[in-house]
Write a protein that holds these residues in place. Sequence first.
Motif, PDB file in Angstrom:
ATOM      1  N   SER A  52      73.315  23.363 -65.959  1.00 43.21           N
ATOM      2  CA  SER A  52      74.092  22.200 -66.378  1.00 43.21           C
ATOM      3  C   SER A  52      73.172  21.064 -66.807  1.00 43.21           C
ATOM      4  CB  SER A  52      74.980  21.717 -65.215  1.00 43.21           C
ATOM      5  OG  SER A  52      76.013  20.881 -65.703  1.00 43.21           O
ATOM      6  N   ASP A  53      73.685  20.239 -67.705  1.00 45.59           N
ATOM      7  CA  ASP A  53      73.047  18.954 -68.028  1.00 45.59           C
ATOM      8  C   ASP A  53      71.566  19.090 -68.398  1.00 45.59           C
ATOM      9  OD1 ASP A  53      75.192  16.677 -67.115  1.00 45.59           O
ATOM     10  OD2 ASP A  53      75.354  18.488 -65.898  1.00 45.59           O
ATOM     11  N   LEU A  54      71.276  20.017 -69.323  1.00 47.11           N
ATOM     12  CA  LEU A  54      69.886  20.134 -69.778  1.00 47.11           C
ATOM     13  C   LEU A  54      69.427  18.864 -70.489  1.00 47.11           C
ATOM     14  CD1 LEU A  54      70.512  23.252 -69.334  1.00 47.11           C
ATOM     15  CD2 LEU A  54      68.918  23.634 -71.215  1.00 47.11           C
ATOM     16  N   HIS A  55      70.323  18.238 -71.248  1.00 48.54           N
ATOM     17  CA  HIS A  55      69.960  17.026 -72.011  1.00 48.54           C
ATOM     18  C   HIS A  55      68.633  17.256 -72.739  1.00 48.54           C
ATOM     19  CE1 HIS A  55      73.060  14.235 -70.418  1.00 48.54           C
ATOM     20  NE2 HIS A  55      72.983  14.985 -69.344  1.00 48.54           N
ATOM     21  N   LEU A  56      68.569  18.342 -73.485  1.00 49.72           N
ATOM     22  CA  LEU A  56      67.295  18.753 -74.081  1.00 49.72           C
ATOM     23  C   LEU A  56      67.006  18.005 -75.380  1.00 49.72           C
ATOM     24  CD1 LEU A  56      65.239  20.853 -73.097  1.00 49.72           C
ATOM     25  CD2 LEU A  56      66.238  22.481 -74.690  1.00 49.72           C
ATOM     26  N   GLY A  82      77.695  22.382 -69.538  1.00 50.45           N
ATOM     27  CA  GLY A  82      77.644  21.370 -70.580  1.00 50.45           C
ATOM     28  C   GLY A  82      76.549  20.325 -70.493  1.00 50.45           C
ATOM     29  N   ASP A  83      76.592  19.391 -71.451  1.00 51.91           N
ATOM     30  CA  ASP A  83      75.538  18.394 -71.655  1.00 51.91           C
ATOM     31  C   ASP A  83      74.201  19.093 -71.931  1.00 51.91           C
ATOM     32  OD1 ASP A  83      77.176  16.202 -71.480  1.00 51.91           O
ATOM     33  OD2 ASP A  83      76.179  15.297 -69.754  1.00 51.91           O
ATOM     34  N   ASN A  84      74.219  19.995 -72.916  1.00 50.25           N
ATOM     35  CA  ASN A  84      72.983  20.677 -73.307  1.00 50.25           C
ATOM     36  C   ASN A  84      72.086  19.800 -74.167  1.00 50.25           C
ATOM     37  OD1 ASN A  84      73.591  23.764 -72.625  1.00 50.25           O
ATOM     38  ND2 ASN A  84      75.465  22.878 -73.469  1.00 50.25           N
ATOM     39  N   SER A 112      80.228  15.538 -72.648  1.00 56.35           N
ATOM     40  CA  SER A 112      80.257  14.447 -73.621  1.00 56.35           C
ATOM     41  C   SER A 112      78.957  14.370 -74.419  1.00 56.35           C
ATOM     42  CB  SER A 112      80.505  13.114 -72.910  1.00 56.35           C
ATOM     43  OG  SER A 112      79.520  12.887 -71.916  1.00 56.35           O
ATOM     44  N   ASN A 113      77.837  14.735 -73.784  1.00 55.42           N
ATOM     45  CA  ASN A 113      76.550  14.646 -74.472  1.00 55.42           C
ATOM     46  C   ASN A 113      76.289  15.813 -75.418  1.00 55.42           C
ATOM     47  OD1 ASN A 113      74.940  12.176 -73.313  1.00 55.42           O
ATOM     48  ND2 ASN A 113      76.058  13.093 -71.603  1.00 55.42           N
ATOM     49  N   ASP A 114      77.200  16.780 -75.453  1.00 55.33           N
ATOM     50  CA  ASP A 114      77.143  17.786 -76.518  1.00 55.33           C
ATOM     51  C   ASP A 114      77.819  17.258 -77.781  1.00 55.33           C
ATOM     52  OD1 ASP A 114      75.861  19.896 -75.030  1.00 55.33           O
ATOM     53  OD2 ASP A 114      77.743  20.088 -73.926  1.00 55.33           O
ATOM     54  N   THR A 204      84.421  23.343 -65.560  1.00 54.26           N
ATOM     55  CA  THR A 204      84.639  22.074 -66.255  1.00 54.26           C
ATOM     56  C   THR A 204      83.340  21.279 -66.214  1.00 54.26           C
ATOM     57  OG1 THR A 204      86.165  20.185 -66.443  1.00 54.26           O
ATOM     58  CG2 THR A 204      85.413  20.754 -64.227  1.00 54.26           C
ATOM     59  N   HIS A 205      83.181  20.352 -67.135  1.00 52.04           N
ATOM     60  CA  HIS A 205      81.934  19.572 -67.118  1.00 52.04           C
ATOM     61  C   HIS A 205      81.971  18.495 -66.025  1.00 52.04           C
ATOM     62  CE1 HIS A 205      78.379  17.415 -68.257  1.00 52.04           C
ATOM     63  NE2 HIS A 205      79.080  16.314 -68.476  1.00 52.04           N
ATOM     64  N   ALA A 206      82.855  17.546 -66.179  1.00 49.81           N
ATOM     65  CA  ALA A 206      82.913  16.422 -65.230  1.00 49.81           C
ATOM     66  C   ALA A 206      83.983  16.713 -64.171  1.00 49.81           C
ATOM     67  CB  ALA A 206      83.233  15.133 -65.973  1.00 49.81           C
ATOM     68  N   GLY A 226      79.382  20.035 -63.488  1.00 45.03           N
ATOM     69  CA  GLY A 226      78.084  19.354 -63.568  1.00 45.03           C
ATOM     70  C   GLY A 226      78.325  17.862 -63.656  1.00 45.03           C
ATOM     71  N   HIS A 227      77.691  17.222 -64.641  1.00 46.20           N
ATOM     72  CA  HIS A 227      77.981  15.836 -65.019  1.00 46.20           C
ATOM     73  C   HIS A 227      77.424  14.769 -64.070  1.00 46.20           C
ATOM     74  CE1 HIS A 227      80.218  12.353 -66.518  1.00 46.20           C
ATOM     75  NE2 HIS A 227      80.722  12.172 -65.315  1.00 46.20           N
ATOM     76  N   THR A 228      77.467  14.999 -62.776  1.00 43.25           N
ATOM     77  CA  THR A 228      77.113  13.937 -61.825  1.00 43.25           C
ATOM     78  C   THR A 228      75.620  13.651 -61.789  1.00 43.25           C
ATOM     79  OG1 THR A 228      76.770  15.478 -60.008  1.00 43.25           O
ATOM     80  CG2 THR A 228      79.024  14.653 -60.327  1.00 43.25           C
ATOM     81  N   HIS A 229      74.801  14.616 -62.194  1.00 47.85           N
ATOM     82  CA  HIS A 229      73.346  14.538 -62.010  1.00 47.85           C
ATOM     83  C   HIS A 229      73.002  14.346 -60.540  1.00 47.85           C
ATOM     84  CE1 HIS A 229      72.603  13.232 -66.491  1.00 47.85           C
ATOM     85  NE2 HIS A 229      73.430  14.254 -66.369  1.00 47.85           N
ATOM     86  N   GLY A 230      73.929  14.750 -59.661  1.00 44.89           N
ATOM     87  CA  GLY A 230      73.688  14.599 -58.227  1.00 44.89           C
ATOM     88  C   GLY A 230      73.573  13.157 -57.780  1.00 44.89           C
TER      89      GLY A 230
HETATM   90 FE   LIG Z   1      74.748  14.925 -68.069  1.00 46.14          FE
END
Ligand SMILES: [Fe+2]
Length: 294
Positions: A52-56, A82-84, A112-114, A204-206, A226-230
């Motif tokens: 999740s959340d690679l934000h690459l 999501g959030d790749n 959302s970041n996709d 789901t993402h968020a 994912g989404h929370t980034h912990g």
């Molecule tokens: Fe994210």
Amino acid sequence: MSRARRLLAAAVVAKTAGIAYAAWEAHQYRLRRVTVPALDEGAEPLRVLHLSDLHLTPRQKGKAAWVRQLAALEPDLIVNTGDNLAHPDAVPVVLKTLDPLLDIPGVFVMGSNDYYGPVWKNPARYLLPDSGGRILGEPLPWKVLRDGFVSRGWIDLNNHDADFKVRQQRIAAAGTDDPHLGLDRYADVPYRAPEHGVLRIGVTHAPYLRVVDAMAGDGFDLIFAGHTHGGQLCLPGFGALVTNCDLPTSQASGLHVRGDAWLHVSAGLGTSPTAPIRFACPPEATLLTLVPAD
Ligand SMILES: [Fe+2]
């Protein structure tokens, strides 16, 4: 130097050191392993890699190399929440990074970041009640990413369901498009009643409660988000301060219970390029071993 100046200098040094540490921690990728008693009696264990959340971005070679080597785990199924993307030119980089993993059965939803590129936001807004307003960057080529995943066999669960087999385990999956952007249409996803021998997973993402608790109420065995980034910037010994949604901070990452369902929230592998720091919350992927509930 006066006492006041010494105190000010010490505060500046401590703040600089803290930011430097948080920038370092954002690259300390780790694999978390967790066992989930989610299968019916007699089922063979199933190994699921949750990304999740690679934000690459194209420059993040270290993160890309770390993700690619996860294929050596040989999981049975990959769940990508999501959030790749984090750059307009990142789609080819994501597809190259995930290339060996795209040979493995997988399911995905978008974040959302996709859909929109990174944009600077005031960090204080995360501590305030959610007004529902969203600050969106430039549109990203998410359809190219989606088509790249689908062409390799990964299943698009954005407001869709799927019924498939991995090894001998039948899986009924349902997912939503990103709730953070209000794109979730869970009510439109066909309902499947729980059935013996069938693993029901929600994706789901968020992890907004309207989605997570609806899935839990419908008898899903395991929900991925994912989404929370912990929490991203956590307090040691306390944990997350925010989840960026209405999920309690106590469930910002890891395995939790919602109703009769398991909820697994990934702390994710990245951050927005506008805030490339993490504290007491290292980036992660998770290998879940699903076993019979008894
Ligand atoms: Fe994210």
